[in-house]
Every structure is written in structure tokens, then in C-alpha cells.
Design an enzyme around this catalytic site. Structure first.
Site, PDB file in Angstrom:
ATOM      1  N   GLU A  30     -17.083  17.833 -20.170  1.00 23.70           N
ATOM      2  CA  GLU A  30     -17.190  16.712 -19.239  1.00 23.70           C
ATOM      3  C   GLU A  30     -18.387  16.893 -18.316  1.00 23.70           C
ATOM      4  O   GLU A  30     -19.147  15.947 -18.061  1.00 23.70           O
ATOM      5  CB  GLU A  30     -15.904  16.596 -18.408  1.00 23.70           C
ATOM      6  CG  GLU A  30     -14.711  16.098 -19.204  1.00 23.70           C
ATOM      7  CD  GLU A  30     -13.407  16.228 -18.444  1.00 23.70           C
ATOM      8  OE1 GLU A  30     -12.454  15.498 -18.779  1.00 23.70           O
ATOM      9  OE2 GLU A  30     -13.320  17.062 -17.510  1.00 23.70           O
ATOM     10  N   ASP A  47     -13.820  13.921 -14.133  1.00 21.55           N
ATOM     11  CA  ASP A  47     -12.567  14.440 -14.683  1.00 21.55           C
ATOM     12  C   ASP A  47     -11.881  13.333 -15.477  1.00 21.55           C
ATOM     13  O   ASP A  47     -10.910  12.735 -15.039  1.00 21.55           O
ATOM     14  CB  ASP A  47     -11.678  14.940 -13.536  1.00 21.55           C
ATOM     15  CG  ASP A  47     -10.310  15.405 -14.015  1.00 21.55           C
ATOM     16  OD1 ASP A  47     -10.193  15.751 -15.205  1.00 21.55           O
ATOM     17  OD2 ASP A  47      -9.370  15.397 -13.205  1.00 21.55           O
ATOM     18  N   ASN A  65      -6.846  -6.350  -5.195  1.00 16.59           N
ATOM     19  CA  ASN A  65      -8.071  -5.596  -5.478  1.00 16.59           C
ATOM     20  C   ASN A  65      -7.805  -4.099  -5.659  1.00 16.59           C
ATOM     21  O   ASN A  65      -8.652  -3.375  -6.181  1.00 16.59           O
ATOM     22  CB  ASN A  65      -9.108  -5.813  -4.369  1.00 16.59           C
ATOM     23  CG  ASN A  65      -8.686  -5.240  -3.037  1.00 16.59           C
ATOM     24  OD1 ASN A  65      -7.587  -5.501  -2.550  1.00 16.59           O
ATOM     25  ND2 ASN A  65      -9.536  -4.444  -2.418  1.00 16.59           N
ATOM     26  N   HIS A  66      -6.622  -3.615  -5.265  1.00 15.42           N
ATOM     27  CA  HIS A  66      -6.289  -2.204  -5.482  1.00 15.42           C
ATOM     28  C   HIS A  66      -5.543  -1.980  -6.797  1.00 15.42           C
ATOM     29  O   HIS A  66      -5.245  -0.823  -7.122  1.00 15.42           O
ATOM     30  CB  HIS A  66      -5.472  -1.663  -4.309  1.00 15.42           C
ATOM     31  CG  HIS A  66      -6.319  -1.253  -3.138  1.00 15.42           C
ATOM     32  ND1 HIS A  66      -6.678   0.047  -2.896  1.00 15.42           N
ATOM     33  CD2 HIS A  66      -6.905  -1.986  -2.168  1.00 15.42           C
ATOM     34  CE1 HIS A  66      -7.433   0.104  -1.818  1.00 15.42           C
ATOM     35  NE2 HIS A  66      -7.591  -1.115  -1.352  1.00 15.42           N
ATOM     36  N   ASN A  81     -14.419  31.333 -10.575  1.00 14.78           N
ATOM     37  CA  ASN A  81     -13.340  32.219 -11.032  1.00 14.78           C
ATOM     38  C   ASN A  81     -13.356  32.444 -12.545  1.00 14.78           C
ATOM     39  O   ASN A  81     -12.466  33.090 -13.093  1.00 14.78           O
ATOM     40  CB  ASN A  81     -11.973  31.685 -10.596  1.00 14.78           C
ATOM     41  CG  ASN A  81     -11.670  30.320 -11.207  1.00 14.78           C
ATOM     42  OD1 ASN A  81     -12.452  29.795 -12.009  1.00 14.78           O
ATOM     43  ND2 ASN A  81     -10.552  29.736 -10.815  1.00 14.78           N
ATOM     44  N   HIS A  83      -4.757  -9.083   1.833  1.00 16.71           N
ATOM     45  CA  HIS A  83      -6.049  -8.402   1.772  1.00 16.71           C
ATOM     46  C   HIS A  83      -6.550  -7.874   3.109  1.00 16.71           C
ATOM     47  O   HIS A  83      -7.350  -6.944   3.128  1.00 16.71           O
ATOM     48  CB  HIS A  83      -7.073  -9.368   1.160  1.00 16.71           C
ATOM     49  CG  HIS A  83      -8.355  -8.723   0.707  1.00 16.71           C
ATOM     50  ND1 HIS A  83      -8.385  -7.544  -0.004  1.00 16.71           N
ATOM     51  CD2 HIS A  83      -9.650  -9.111   0.845  1.00 16.71           C
ATOM     52  CE1 HIS A  83      -9.648  -7.242  -0.281  1.00 16.71           C
ATOM     53  NE2 HIS A  83     -10.430  -8.175   0.221  1.00 16.71           N
ATOM     54  N   HIS A 102       0.804  -1.230   0.000  1.00 17.58           N
ATOM     55  CA  HIS A 102       0.000   0.000   0.000  1.00 17.58           C
ATOM     56  C   HIS A 102       0.835   1.278   0.000  1.00 17.58           C
ATOM     57  O   HIS A 102       0.621   2.181   0.812  1.00 17.58           O
ATOM     58  CB  HIS A 102      -0.957   0.004   1.190  1.00 17.58           C
ATOM     59  CG  HIS A 102      -2.201  -0.798   0.944  1.00 17.58           C
ATOM     60  ND1 HIS A 102      -3.068  -0.540  -0.095  1.00 17.58           N
ATOM     61  CD2 HIS A 102      -2.711  -1.880   1.594  1.00 17.58           C
ATOM     62  CE1 HIS A 102      -4.059  -1.412  -0.075  1.00 17.58           C
ATOM     63  NE2 HIS A 102      -3.866  -2.243   0.935  1.00 17.58           N
TER      64      HIS A 102
END
Length: 699
Positions: free
Chosen positions: A647, A636, A221-222, A678, A452, A162
């Protein structure tokens, strides 16, 4: 003797209290983490639902929405190579970081390690070149890697890292660098949460190319771009490299989908990231074209339903047919093209164009029908060769293949028998000892190694020592919260564990400080856990008040401990021992009642002291900030950190379709201009958040 007994009794009680505090702290951290994963999956399911029920009004609109939500899959092979062209990039003379040349040598890896220790960065040209070579190598690997202890002294298996580079440095310091005599298996979740995810990927990919037979990487899974949108990898990468970050991210997304799914050591030990289920089929896993699943979170129901509808059309059946539950199947977005009326043969040029266009349309339709993705490379890969050699074997649907991958990446073991849906994480399943026993017997395995889950000691056995969890990111929740560990397997396949804590604070303590260190450390971790829990409680203030009032009919502002615990759990669904946690959260009166109104006021005061805005606004932002950040990154599409008007316009068409609200283009344009405070022609995240705050204030 009596004094000794008294001291022992006092000490045992003291240690038991410390252990109880540690376990409660652990439960808080883990419950909040899993609740966050649930939110991510719910949010993704929401967008998937929108996509399944959205009918684009034009091909341009359909292409845009498809690119937005199927980020990595929209590139063809040639387009990806052109987009991520590293050869056109020049490395300036002022660059002082490490240089790479291919094929890579051990000296390159050593130089990278030293450079990263000195906080240097690798130039984007070398990063893209490395990703390009890694992708070429991964495409030739099977879905299940095979490792033998015959060719090396031992195999080292590491769990989740991680983005914590210090843990990887410590593993290499203690265990040695990868080499022909030292094999490594890294079991997924290399990125997210930590701040040095890219550096870890660069190091692992470098060693993979130098020692392709000794270094093995499993997908976690990441390693999924939809998960990366929420947990920091995407945002960190773009912030690190504003110029080339989008290209690097696009290439990494494609590399992730080529990572192998599992590793088999000596045909006896199966290494997978998450776990198994009662339907896990290793034969199917070996034959799946794994690169089709850019994001495992996104199932293939939409594509399957479209394919079924198209097959019905071929057979002359109705386009829309009700399913057994009474729901109508989604209409096909791409029916078989009807050739336009042929032009006159007299105009040969016009007739030739018509023939080419008609043939091309039919080819494209057939491609979609047989489920050939345009983004897949035309050259043969290991997976495609396996599929071609097994044409007479069973034919699995994309949904079945997707579930196989989802289960091995997201599942967790449980002590009870059976297999059930993993409602805590929101993905995968819980599997019991009987499921483990069945899989081991079916494939003649000794035990499973998985990761995990963060474990306090860095590793943990369950299912009668047939399932081993290994987790290599120490101090995962907070400094001192857990140890990291790795496991070494020799030819006898007996696991030997090495634990560690990559924490400079602990190493610099004096002897006097070390004597009280466990207590101070637990207090520090406990304080961090309760701070996170109080934020969670504050984010649900309105729902908690409603739940408390259901028990406080006379509106006294006081309820019993039992009712308080029941009400809090009914709102947060964290499964925590609330009665035990009560002394750390809310004070009780002399008669044992809890004053919930003053408690919630104290929570609001604590959070307002950190964020100087109205408490009702703060509650909404605390509750929804993670979801808003993820939604912002999904909209984005080009990962620029800004939402363009186009978008925003296309995404709002999606929302308005779901909510059955008729919005004209002018209305959407007025809306986007009002959010662009702005007036720079884009919406940044602060403007995005501010819009939600203004809506809340007006309500």
C-alpha cells in the site's frame, strides 16, 4: 419604583451580555467545524488531482490505485455478497446479546433498544444480515420517497443525529416508537463524530425493515465513505470489531449509496438534507442512478473526460484535444482494444481462445464507453426502470447528475438574494430567498425542511418561514451548547416542534445549582470553545508571527488591536469578531497595544504542558494531524489500522509522479523500512506520525 427600574436595567444588561457570550461561543464552534470540512474537501481534491494526472505503469498498478480511492465501487455484486457472507459465521454459545431472525418483528426492535441501553453489542453475523436485507429493500425505493399524512396521525421529521444514541432514545421516549400510526423521516447524517454511529444505523435499519411504509431515511453528506474516513466512523467501526469490521464497513458503504435523496410529504413539503441551488431539478433527481455515487465528494470529471476521448476515437478524431482554456484533456486510460493477430485455423483450440478473448475485450471496452459500472447489479432496480422508461427524455452527463446530488447534500441557505458557491464549507452552494421561492413555485410546494446545520434551539426558520432547519443532536459541540429538536406535521402541515437536551448532568442538578445553571453552562461551553480556538491559533504560530511582523516594522513585539485582528483573520480565515474576542485571548497594555510575542509564548506553554514535545513540532502536528489521519486511512485501503509495504509503495508512486521526482523501487522500499520502526512489516499510525516529526526535526 427607582429600585425596580435599576434592577430591570441591570438584569437586561446582564442577559444581553450572556447572549453575546453565547453567540460568540457559537460562532467559534461553527467556524472551526466548517474550516475542518474545507480541509477535508481540499485534501480530497488534492488526491483527485493526483489520480487525474497519474499514469499507471501497469494494469496491476492501475487496479491497486483504483481500489484504494474508489473503495466501495471495486466490488462486483457477486463479489460483495461473497465477501460479506454472513451465513458462514457462527454465533458462539457465550454470546449474550440480542438475536435477530428475518423477517424482523417489532419485538426484535424492542430487544435491540434494551440491549443498546445496557451497552451490549449486536453480533457481526446479525449486523451483516441486517445490512444485506436493508440493501435489498433500499434498491427498490425511488430517489424521492413519498409520504402521506392520510395514513397516519402525523409525520415526525428528525435532523442530524451524528452517532448520539441518547438523542435517539429521547426522541422515541417523548414521541413514541415507529408504528403504523406514527411515521418518521430521518433526514441524514446518522453517523460520524458521536461514538454510537453503528448502533443508530442498526436501530434505524431495523425499523425501516419492520415498517417500510412508515420509516423513511434520507441520505446526508456524512453518508459518504470519504467523509467517514475523517470524522471517526471508519476508525470507530474497525476498533469495535477487529475481526469483521472491514466487512461491515464495506457493506455499509454500499448501503449508503442506495439511500433515497429526498422525501416529499403530501406533495407539499420537500425534505432534503442540505438545500437547493438555482439549478436544482427534481425531475432529474428522480431519474438519477443514485448508487453510482459512492462518494459525493468525488466528482466524475475523470470518467467523463475519458468517455469523451473514447467517443472522439470512434469518430476518427485525435485522442488528445485542447479544451477552450488551453488545457489538454486527460489521455484515455483504456483505448479501444486492438485484436491480436489471429492464430492459424489449423489449431482450433488456440483459435477458439483468441475469438473469446477478442470478443470479451470488445465487450468490456463498450461497457466502459457507455459508462456501465461493473459493480452495479444486473437485476432491475427502481432507478434503472425509470431510466429505461424515459429513453426519449433528456440525456444528462454524469457531471450534471453529480452536481444535483452535491447541492442537495451540502448547500446552506443565506439571507441575501441569489446563489453562490459555498466557500465556507467548500462544497455545495449558498441559496437565497429568491431561489427558494422559485423552486417552491415551480413544484407547487409550501416549504422546505432541511438539516445539515447545528442550531442553538434545535430548529430555525429562514426565507420568510419557507425554509426550516431541524437538528436533532443536542450538546453537539459541548454539553449545553445547543438543544436538539424534531418537528411533527399533521394533515394541515403546520409544524409543531419538540425541543430537548439529552444530558444527564442537567437532570441531576439540585434546585440551588439550577438557579446558577445558565451562567455555569455558558461558562463551560465558552471555555471549551476558546480552548479549541487557542489550539487553532497555536497551530498557525509561524504564519501569525509573519503576519504580525508586517505591522511591527521596528520589531517591538507590540501591535495595535486593529492590526492584530486583521492579521489573525488573514491567517485563519474563520470570519470571527476578533476585536470582541480579544479580552479572552490576549492581554492589552495600558496604552492599548497588544504584546503578540508574549501571547504566542503563552499559547506554546499551554499546549506544551499537555504534550511534552518541542513547540515547533507540536505546532506542525496540531495543524496537520487531521489531514495526516485521513491520509493514513486512505492509504490503509483494507482498513486494518496498518499500512502494508505494498500500500505504501503504490501510494508513494502516486506522490512521486505528482512531484516529478524519480524514485526507484529500491528507494521506496528503503523509505518504508526506515519508517517501520518496530520492524513488523507494517506501518501503524504512530510510526506514520513519527516519520513526519523526524522530517521536521531534520529541517
Amino acid at each position: 419604583f427607582k429600585a425596580a427600574v435599576l434592577i430591570q436595567r441591570w438584569y437586561r444588561r446582564y442577559v444581553a451580555r450572556l447572549e453575546m457570550r453565547r453567540r460568540c461561543t457559537w460562532r467559534i464552534f461553527q467556524s472551526i467545524e466548517y474550516a475542518c470540512e474545507q480541509d477535508q474537501i481540499k485534501l480530497h481534491n488534492f488526491f483527485s488531482y493526483l489520480m487525474d494526472h497519474f499514469t499507471p505503469s501497469s494494469s496491476k498498478e492501475r487496479d491497486f490505485i483504483s481500489r484504494m480511492f474508489i473503495s466501495g465501487e471495486s466490488f462486483k455484486e457477486a463479489e460483495l455478497e461473497k465477501y460479506c457472507d454472513y451465513e458462514s459465521m457462527e454465533v458462539p454459545d457465550s454470546y449474550t446479546g440480542p438475536h435477530l431472525s428475518f423477517p424482523l418483528l417489532p419485538d426484535h426492535a424492542t430487544a435491540l433498544l434494551e440491549a443498546f441501553k445496557q451497552k451490549q453489542q449486536l453480533h457481526a453475523r446479525y449486523v451483516l444480515n441486517l445490512l444485506h436485507e436493508t440493501r435489498k429493500h433500499l434498491k427498490q425505493l425511488p430517489n424521492i420517497s413519498h409520504v402521506s399524512t392520510c395514513y397516519s396521525e402525523e409525520v415526525t421529521v428528525c435532523g442530524d443525529l451524528h452517532g448520539q444514541l441518547d438523542d435517539l432514545f429521547l426522541i422515541f421516549y417523548k414521541n413514541g416508537l415507529p408504528s403504523p400510526s406514527k411515521s418518521y423521516v430521518f433526514n441524514g447524517d446518522f453517523v460520524d463524530r458521536g461514538k454510537q454511529s453503528l448502533e443508530i444505523l442498526i436501530i434505524l435499519f431495523t425499523f425501516l425493515l419492520i415498517y417500510p411504509k412508515e420509516v423513511h431515511l434520507n441520505r446526508g453528506n456524512h453518508e459518504d465513505h470519504m467523509v467517514n474516513l475523517r470524522y471517526g466512523f471508519c476508525a470507530g467501526l474497525i476498533a469495535m470489531s477487529r475481526v469483521h469490521g472491514k466487512k461491515i464497513l464495506k457493506m455499509i458503504q454500499n448501503v449508503f449509496c442506495w439511500l433515497p435523496l429526498a422525501t416529499l410529504i403530501d406533495q407539499k413539503v420537500l425534505v432534503i438534507h442540505g438545500g437547493i441551488s438555482d439549478t436544482t431539478d427534481l425531475d432529474m433527481l428522480e431519474k438519477i442512478q443514485r448508487n453510482k455515487f459512492i462518494s459525493v465528494l468525488r466528482g466524475k470529471k475523470r470518467k467523463e473526460s475519458n468517455r469523451n476521448v473514447e467517443i472522439q476515437e470512434i469518430n476518427g478524431e485525435s485522442k488528445v484535444e485542447a479544451d477552450p482554456a488551453g488545457n489538454e484533456a486527460a489521455p484515455s486510460l483504456s483505448p479501444q482494444p486492438r485484436p491480436a493477430q489471429a492464430p492459424s485455423m489449423a489449431n482450433r483450440l488456440e483459435f477458439s481462445r483468441w475469438v473469446r478473448q477478442t470478443v470479451q475485450e470488445q465487450i468490456e471496452w463498450c461497457r466502459r464507453l457507455v459508462d456501465i459500472s461493473e459493480s452495479e447489479e444486473e437485476e432491475l432496480t427502481y432507478s434503472s426502470v425509470v431510466s429505461l422508461t424515459d429513453l426519449d427524455g433528456p440525456c444528462w452527463t454524469r457531471q450534471e447528475e453529480w452536481k444535483q446530488i452535491l447541492d442537495i447534500l451540502w448547500s446552506d441557505p443565506m439571507p441575501q438574494e441569489g446563489c453562490k458557491v459555498n466557500t465556507v464549507r467548500g462544497g455545495g452552494c449558498y441559496f437565497g430567498p429568491d431561489v427558494t421561492r422559485k423552486i417552491l413555485e415551480k413544484y407547487n410546494l409550501q416549504f422546505l425542511i432541511r438539516s445539515h446545520e447545528c442550531k442553538q434551539e434545535g430548529y430555525e426558520f429562514c426565507h420568510n418561514r419557507k425554509v426550516l432547519t431541524i437538528f436533532s443532536a443536542s450538546n453537539y459541540y459541548e454539553i449545553g451548547s445547543n438543544r436538539g429538536a424534531y418537528v411533527k406535521l399533521g394533515p394541515d402541515l403546520v409544524p409543531h416542534f419538540v425541543q430537548y437536551q439529552a444530558n444527564k448532568t442537567a437532570h441531576t442538578l439540585t434546585m440551588t445549582q439550577r438557579q446558577g445553571f445558565p451562567v455555569a453552562l455558558i461558562s463551560r461551553v465558552e471555555e471549551s470553545a476558546f480552548r479549541a480556538l487557542r489550539e487553532k491559533l497555536f497551530a498557525h504560530t509561524s504564519a501569525l508571527i509573519s503576519a504580525f511582523k508586517a505591522y511591527d516594522k521596528d520589531n517591538t513585539g507590540r501591535i495595535t488591536l486593529s492590526n492584530w485582528a486583521t492579521a489573525v483573520e488573514s491567517v485563519l480565515h474563520l470570519g470571527l469578531p476578533w476585536r470582541m474576542l480579544r479580552p479572552q485571548l490576549v492581554r492589552s497594555t495600558a496604552d492599548g497595544m497588544l504584546e503578540y510575542k508574549s501571547w504566542l509564548d503563552d499559547l506554546a506553554m499551554e499546549q506544551r504542558s499537555q504534550e511534552h514535545i518541542q513547540s515547533s513540532l507540536l505546532e506542525v502536528i496540531y495543524r496537520n494531524r487531521s489531514n495526516l489521519e485521513t491520509i493514513f486511512r486512505i492509504i490503509d485501503r483494507d482498513h486494518s489500522g496498518l499500512i502494508s509495504f505494498e500500500e505504501f509503495h503504490q501510494t508513494w508512486k502516486l506522490f512521486s509522479s505528482h512531484m516529478n521526482i524519480e524514485l526507484t523501487d529500491d528507494s521506496i522500499n528503503d523509505l518504508v523500512r526506515s519508517i517501520d520502526f518496530n520492524k513488523d512489516g507494517n506501518i501503524d499510525f504512530n510510526e506514520f506520525l513519527e516519520a513526519f516529526r523526524l522530517v521536521k526535526q531534520s529541517q
